[in-house]
Design a protein around this motif. Sequence first.
Motif, PDB file in Angstrom:
ATOM      1  N   LEU A  17       0.840  -0.885   0.053  1.00 52.69           N
ATOM      2  CA  LEU A  17      -0.030   0.126   0.033  1.00 52.69           C
ATOM      3  C   LEU A  17       0.916   1.175  -0.024  1.00 52.69           C
ATOM      4  O   LEU A  17       0.553   2.238  -0.707  1.00 52.69           O
ATOM      5  N   PHE A  18       1.889   1.220   0.838  1.00 53.21           N
ATOM      6  CA  PHE A  18       2.699   2.280   0.910  1.00 53.21           C
ATOM      7  C   PHE A  18       3.674   2.649  -0.485  1.00 53.21           C
ATOM      8  O   PHE A  18       3.726   3.614  -0.872  1.00 53.21           O
ATOM      9  N   GLY A  19       3.341   1.636  -1.393  1.00 53.62           N
ATOM     10  CA  GLY A  19       4.073   1.837  -2.527  1.00 53.62           C
ATOM     11  C   GLY A  19       3.223   2.669  -3.755  1.00 53.62           C
ATOM     12  O   GLY A  19       3.797   3.090  -4.651  1.00 53.62           O
ATOM     13  N   PHE A  20       2.075   3.002  -3.178  1.00 59.50           N
ATOM     14  CA  PHE A  20       1.023   3.785  -3.920  1.00 59.50           C
ATOM     15  C   PHE A  20       1.231   5.268  -3.349  1.00 59.50           C
ATOM     16  O   PHE A  20       0.745   6.225  -3.755  1.00 59.50           O
ATOM     17  N   MET A  57      -8.371  -8.691   3.451  1.00 56.87           N
ATOM     18  CA  MET A  57      -7.554  -7.639   3.156  1.00 56.87           C
ATOM     19  C   MET A  57      -6.328  -8.215   2.270  1.00 56.87           C
ATOM     20  O   MET A  57      -5.860  -7.324   1.320  1.00 56.87           O
ATOM     21  N   MET A  58      -5.810  -9.170   2.495  1.00 57.70           N
ATOM     22  CA  MET A  58      -4.731  -9.879   1.711  1.00 57.70           C
ATOM     23  C   MET A  58      -5.095  -9.903   0.268  1.00 57.70           C
ATOM     24  O   MET A  58      -4.415  -9.514  -0.739  1.00 57.70           O
ATOM     25  N   ALA A  59      -6.324 -10.462  -0.179  1.00 58.80           N
ATOM     26  CA  ALA A  59      -6.977 -10.581  -1.188  1.00 58.80           C
ATOM     27  C   ALA A  59      -7.112  -9.279  -2.104  1.00 58.80           C
ATOM     28  O   ALA A  59      -6.928  -9.085  -3.309  1.00 58.80           O
ATOM     29  N   ALA A  60      -7.466  -8.263  -1.258  1.00 57.32           N
ATOM     30  CA  ALA A  60      -7.582  -6.716  -1.979  1.00 57.32           C
ATOM     31  C   ALA A  60      -6.476  -6.166  -2.404  1.00 57.32           C
ATOM     32  O   ALA A  60      -6.208  -5.697  -3.365  1.00 57.32           O
ATOM     33  N   LEU A  64      -4.912  -4.960  -5.968  1.00 54.23           N
ATOM     34  CA  LEU A  64      -4.638  -3.741  -6.099  1.00 54.23           C
ATOM     35  C   LEU A  64      -3.194  -3.878  -6.767  1.00 54.23           C
ATOM     36  O   LEU A  64      -3.008  -2.979  -7.751  1.00 54.23           O
ATOM     37  N   GLY A  65      -2.453  -4.563  -6.228  1.00 55.82           N
ATOM     38  CA  GLY A  65      -1.077  -4.414  -6.535  1.00 55.82           C
ATOM     39  C   GLY A  65      -0.873  -4.866  -7.950  1.00 55.82           C
ATOM     40  O   GLY A  65      -0.020  -4.504  -8.924  1.00 55.82           O
TER      41      GLY A  65
END
Length: 284
Positions: A17-20, A57-60, A64-65
């Motif tokens: 997430l922080f990579g966004f 959460m992991m699947a989402a 996203l990634g």
Amino acid sequence: MILMTRAGVICLLLAVLFGFAGGVHPVFDSLSLLRLPLSVLCLMILVFPMGMRLRLMMAATVMLGAGTSVPLFFGTQGTGDLRIYSKNMWFGNKQLEALEDDIRTSGAEVVALQEVSYANRAMLVALRDIYPYQHSCSFSGWSGIAVISRTPILQTRCSDRRSLAAAQIDHKQGPVWVASVHLSWPFPYSNATSARAASDVLQTLDGPVVMGGDFNIFPWAQSVQSMQNAATLQVAQPVRPTFDLRGVPLLLDHVHAPGGGKVTYRGLHGSDHIGVLADVSLRR
């Protein structure tokens, strides 16, 4: 043990997430380089037992990634309005004749070159018979950036630091800006700063823009996205690794156009980057 495992999974989720968040700080753009392998790791971890909330959460995070990276490896689009060849020549290139021949046989209407140096600029002179119109921005003895064209150049721009050389060419569909890009390495180096310098120029260009070059970061990074947004562009596909960093393939060189495009890849020809040849669409 369970708490440690859960903490590790959460740290992995946060890393993706922080990579966004490259717009918040350039360090997160560097983290975006790991978006795809971290997403694959998240997918692998899904096979292990875990709570439903954490599994969702992991699947989402996987969606996203992977959803913002994997499609770039497969899609192609565009109508082939303009053919552009982009190449980081490498300032110490000793195979200039091979590179010159590759450019000549590519059929490109315009060429974006990076690392134009005192040692290799003779190749540009040799290409004047088919690319007589040339614009170069010299930032040091080794880091010049150039655009060379078969058709007349109408206007030119240089960024205030090494990042971009732009030339408006006389194209059959009307004037088109072509930007040759060479950004710095990611954080802790100044990729974000050089991308802002490029965006400042791109925002001033009137009409369609095509940009290609060595971005020194992947196409989904915030620094590249900001440049795309400045000129309303999308990356030509499929993207492929163009630079080998001690056995690690990196997606550093790409082409962007209003309607994207279809890419094929050329050889090294004395450089440490392979060439990118793209047929791009000038229509959004």
